[in-house]
Structure formats: structure tokens, C-alpha cells
Design an enzyme around this catalytic site. Structure first.
Site, PDB file in Angstrom:
ATOM      1  CB  SER A 154      20.637  94.253  63.492  1.00  0.00           C
ATOM      2  OG  SER A 154      21.866  94.005  62.863  1.00  0.00           O
ATOM      3  CD  GLU A 213      21.088  89.367  67.101  1.00  0.00           C
ATOM      4  OE1 GLU A 213      21.226  88.565  66.159  1.00  0.00           O
ATOM      5  OE2 GLU A 213      21.136  90.592  66.939  1.00  0.00           O
ATOM      6  CG  HIS A 247      20.864  89.113  62.447  1.00  0.00           C
ATOM      7  ND1 HIS A 247      21.281  89.585  63.683  1.00  0.00           N
ATOM      8  CD2 HIS A 247      20.958  90.151  61.589  1.00  0.00           C
ATOM      9  CE1 HIS A 247      21.617  90.862  63.552  1.00  0.00           C
ATOM     10  NE2 HIS A 247      21.431  91.232  62.308  1.00  0.00           N
TER      11      HIS A 247
END
Length: 307
Positions: free
Chosen positions: A116, A212, A277
Site C-alpha cells: 500500500s 493494485e 488490499h
């Protein structure tokens, strides 16, 4: 793009430091994550400021200086074998320029894990330290503490990386084909935000790019991809792996955008590869030479992620 230096795998009893380079950490989830790590016969130590919260900006886990100091101290501690991030959120970009890269290089290679917002640090570890890092679950992440698949794949990568040299996703080909390259990537919005910064790679040439994101409107994902395309950052990429798009548009709509922006690259693209995620997220090493087979949804590493 060249392969990066692989750190040593972990052994039972290894000391792992948990740091919070980005957002504030829920204490109960941290406790649960530490219990998982202890169950693996690891010795987790929590950096001093992990549970801090910035007095003015509540989305930060303490001040930039304290978050940087925790990471620097953990990395330079000869007793620490690995550094695991507690969570993402936002804030790594604010502290990355405060790190002493010469001291970290002198401390030698270690295992580094996160995803992330930690994408900014994956980029920096690659460019400043030339080091393989692990895009994987974080110590206080809800998808880690509650999901046995995520735990099992990270544990295997840390302790027995030869057993997960072939990563089988169950994903399907958006653009069919096979390609070889060196793995890199992370969160799409962070890769776009990193353009032009001192720690960012100049581009994805020769790479197998993993992408992502979470909680983004489709037009914003369009913007990030278009920015990477216009900047030439995607020139020469060998293949693309698409992970999770949690809290984004329903995937049928998102697929059309991904095909539109990435289909013209003329390289294999695999979708729904199962990292990022999502529940049961796979651990993907960055900086390792590998072969992508979009048709079978597999990524086969030339060598184990860790030595």
C-alpha cells in the site's frame, strides 16, 4: 532492469522489528499480529513510536522525524533480521527523505515487508539500497491477522522461500502470453505520485509490473495510468500483473479501463492475481527475475526471494 540483492531468509528465533512509517496503528490489531509472529517462533520488537498519533494530522503515526527514526534505528540494529511495517495509510512519502541511506546501506541487507503506502519505500529500497523487498501483508493489517492464506504464504516466503518460487494466483489473462523480467510495482496511486522524486525508479523498462489500489474512483485510476503512460514510465515494460481493486468500481467496469490503458503496451497482462488490499493476499517479492505466464496465472521466480 537488473536483479537486486536478496536478503537472507529468516530462521526460528529471528528478531523482527515492527515500524509504522505511515498511518496510525490500531493497538488491538497490532497485538493480534504480534501473536501471529510469536506463533512462528519469531521475536517481534515494536519500535518506540508505532502507536503514536500526530497531534495535528491524525492520519499520521506520529511525526515524520519519529517515524523515520524508528525505521532507521530498526534497520541499523545488528540484532534485527527483518523490518515489518505495521500498516499503510499515508505518510511514507513525508519521511523517506529523512532516512540516512548511507547508514542503512552499511547495515547490510535485511528483509523488508509492507504494501500500500509502503510502495514509496519499496521504490527507495530498490534505488538506494539495491535490495529485494517483499510486497506482502503487514503486522497490524486486518487481512493478515484474520486470514490464514495470507499468513501461510508470507511465512513460507520468509522461512522456506524455495517452496513458493512459483506463485499461482488463479488469475486469468487480460492479454495472453508469457514474459520475462524483474518484478516491481505496488500501489498505482503511489507509483504515479512518486514520479520525479529522488527515490523513484526512472521507469519500468525490463520489468514485470505489479499494480493494485484501493478506494479509488475509476477516473482517478485512469488518471494515474495515463500519467505513467505520458511520462514514458511504462516504456519497455515486459508484462503486467494486476492485483486487487478493493472499494473501487465493480470489476467488470474496471476491466474495461485496464484493457484500454494497458492493452496497447503489447505485453502479457494477468488480472486478479491476488495481491494487495484483499483477503488472502499473496506475498510478491520485488527485484527478482521471473517469468509471467498470463494464460496460467503464474509467476515463476528464477531464484527464491530470499537466500
Amino acid at each position: 532492469m537488473k536483479e537486486l540483492q536478496r536478503p537472507s531468509r529468516l530462521a526460528p528465533g529471528a528478531r523482527v522489528a515492527v515500524v509504522a512509517p505511515s498511518g496510525p496503528v490500531p493497538e488491538e490489531r497490532l497485538r493480534a499480529g504480534l501473536d501471529v509472529l510469536r506463533g512462528w517462533d519469531l521475536d517481534p520488537v515494536v519500535a518506540p513510536h508505532v502507536l503514536d498519533r500526530h497531534t495535528e494530522f491524525g492520519y499520521l503515526a506520529g511525526t515524520d522525524a519519529d517515524r523515520a527514526a524508528d525505521l532507521l534505528s530498526a534497520w541499523c540494529d545488528p540484532a534485527v533480521d527483518a523490518v515489518l511495517c505495521a500498516r499503510g495509510g499515508y505518510g511514507a512519502q513525508r519521511m523517506v527523505d529523512l532516512l540516512d541511506w548511507e547508514a542503512m546501506r552499511a547495515a547490510g541487507p535485511k528483509v523488508f515487508v509492507g504494501f500500500s503506502d509502503i510502495t514509496a519505500l519499496h521504490e527507495a529500497f530498490a534505488t538506494r539500497l539495491g535490495l529485494v523487498t517483499l510486497h506482502g501483508p503487514m503486522a497490524a493489517g486486518i487481512d493478515f491477522v484474520k486470514n490464514t492464506r495470507a499468513q501461510a504464504h508470507l511465512k513460507a516466503t520468509l522461512f522456506a522461500p524455495e517452496t513458493v518460487r512459483t506463485i499461482t494466483s488463479g488469475g486469468t489473462a487480460l492479454v495472453p502470453g508469457r514474459a520475462r523480467g524483474v518484478t516491481l510495482g505496488g500501489c498505482l496511486c503511489l507509483l504515479a505520485a512518486e514520479l520525479g522524486t529522488p527515490q523513484a525508479r526512472p521507469g519500468a523498462r525490463g520489468g514485470l509490473l505489479c499494480l493494485e489500489d484501493v478506494g479509488e474512483e475509476t477516473y482517478r485510476l485512469d488518471r494515474y495510468l495515463t500519467q505513467l503512460l505520458r511520462a514514458g514510465w511504462l516504456d519497455g515494460v515486459r508484462g503486467v500483473l494486476l492485483g486487487s481493486w478493493e472499494q473501487c468500481e465493480a470489476y467488470d467496469g474496471l476491466r474495461a479501463l485496464l484493457a484500454d490503458r494497458l492493452g496497447g503496451l503489447g505485453v502479457p497482462v494477468v488480472e486478479e492475481f491476488g495481491f494487495g488490499h484483499c483477503a488472502g493476499a499473496l506475498t510478491i517479492p520485488f527485484g527478482v527475475a521471473a517469468e509471467l505466464d498470463a494464460d496460467t496465472g503464474t509467476l515463476t521466480l528464477d531464484e527464491p526471494a530470499l537466500r
